[in-house]
Design an enzyme around this catalytic site. Structure first.
Site, mmCIF file in Angstrom:
data_model
loop_
_atom_site.group_PDB
_atom_site.id
_atom_site.type_symbol
_atom_site.label_atom_id
_atom_site.label_comp_id
_atom_site.label_asym_id
_atom_site.label_seq_id
_atom_site.Cartn_x
_atom_site.Cartn_y
_atom_site.Cartn_z
ATOM 1 N N GLU A 1 11.431 3.642 -9.816
ATOM 2 C CA GLU A 1 12.566 3.017 -9.529
ATOM 3 C C GLU A 1 12.231 2.534 -11.451
ATOM 4 O O GLU A 1 12.952 2.072 -12.117
ATOM 5 C CB GLU A 1 11.505 1.877 -8.887
ATOM 6 C CG GLU A 1 11.377 0.868 -9.267
ATOM 7 C CD GLU A 1 9.561 1.625 -9.186
ATOM 8 O OE1 GLU A 1 8.199 0.477 -8.685
ATOM 9 O OE2 GLU A 1 9.262 2.680 -9.123
ATOM 10 N N HIS B 1 6.321 5.600 -10.882
ATOM 11 C CA HIS B 1 6.970 4.469 -10.577
ATOM 12 C C HIS B 1 8.775 4.931 -10.355
ATOM 13 O O HIS B 1 9.003 5.021 -11.791
ATOM 14 C CB HIS B 1 6.869 3.133 -12.067
ATOM 15 C CG HIS B 1 5.806 2.668 -11.264
ATOM 16 N ND1 HIS B 1 6.452 1.417 -10.355
ATOM 17 C CD2 HIS B 1 4.908 2.461 -11.530
ATOM 18 C CE1 HIS B 1 4.713 0.749 -10.284
ATOM 19 N NE2 HIS B 1 3.822 1.575 -10.400
ATOM 20 N N CYS C 1 3.182 3.661 -6.053
ATOM 21 C CA CYS C 1 1.614 3.308 -7.013
ATOM 22 C C CYS C 1 0.884 2.746 -6.440
ATOM 23 O O CYS C 1 0.330 3.381 -5.504
ATOM 24 C CB CYS C 1 2.503 2.383 -8.640
ATOM 25 S SG CYS C 1 1.031 2.262 -9.759
#
Length: 245
Positions: free
Chosen positions: A192, A190, A100
């Site tokens: 994660e 993202h 990001c």
């Protein structure tokens, strides 16, 4: 004796109390996704001016750059210091994975251009298309041509230097992923995040007046429709960072 691998997380965001309590902070989210047995992981809160010593950079096998509420096209002191660090790491061919804001600041450090997106916020779960060259490089992972990922950004890389290769795109963002040499990769989404973190972030964005309630409601409804391909993203990120790509 086997030498332990060592990695660093460059934290560009401030943790919320919720993420600290539930996930051990954003750095904990990254370490949980990427760390394997026998590795050392250090966390540097670069947004607070905490950076690795220049003399220690060669000790690291790789770094991960997190997301942030700050602008990658801004000129805060820590952003300038981070740009300098990334250029040093590039010069010694250290593996760097940017997520990001991390993706955007990497693009800028290499000579690209980061701006506000002309189409506004991207918030929710989006399907992106992977380039054939990336899928060939990762043929052992047997990735599909498209993967879903959580997005939470209003800036984007508008231009990349000639040596960089765009390796994924979506119907909203032209540069969802890029590679630079064999040692740098950026991902706009993202990999994660869980959907729980996304819903928490939507609430924070509303509280801070970054987005209006109605937009947040739409983002929540859209997020409920799709699941991000988290296992595939984990394999992709680990494979890149650990030198298997």
């Amino acid at each position: 004796m086997e030498i332990k691998k060592r990695f660093g997380v460059l934290m560009c965001a401030e943790d919320s109390e919720y993420v600290k309590k539930v996930y051990g902070g954003y750095s904990g989210v990254f370490v949980r996704m990427l760390a394997e047995e026998g590795e050392t992981w250090d966390v540097y809160k670069v947004a607070r001016g905490e950076f690795p010593d220049e003399d220690d950079l060669g000790l690291y096998d790789g770094f991960v750059i997190t997301g942030s509420c700050s602008d990658a096209h801004g000129n805060d002191t820590w952003v300038s210091d981070l740009l300098n660090l990334l250029r040093k790491l590039d010069s010694i061919n250290t593996k760097i994975l940017g997520i990001c804001f991390g993706h955007q600041i990497l693009g800028r450090a290499l000579g690209g251009k980061v701006t506000r997106s002309t189409t506004g916020w991207d918030l929710g779960v989006r399907t992106i298309t992977l380039s054939p060259s990336l899928r060939f490089a990762l043929s052992s992972l047997d990735l599909p041509s498209r993967l879903s990922i959580i997005e939470c950004h209003r800036d984007e890389i508008r231009e990349l230097p000639a040596k960089a290769e765009v390796i994924a795109w979506s119907d909203k963002t032209g540069i969802e992923m890029f590679r630079y040499g064999d040692h740098i990769m950026g991902i706009q989404g993202h990999p994660e995040y869980s959907k729980d973190i996304l819903l928490h972030l939507i609430d924070r964005l509303i509280q801070r007046n970054y987005i209006i309630d109605a937009f947040g409601k739409q983002a929540r409804e859209r997020a409920a429709l799709w699941e991000p391909d988290r296992e595939a993203w984990k394999k992709l990120c680990v494979t890149f960072l650990k030198g298997r790509l």
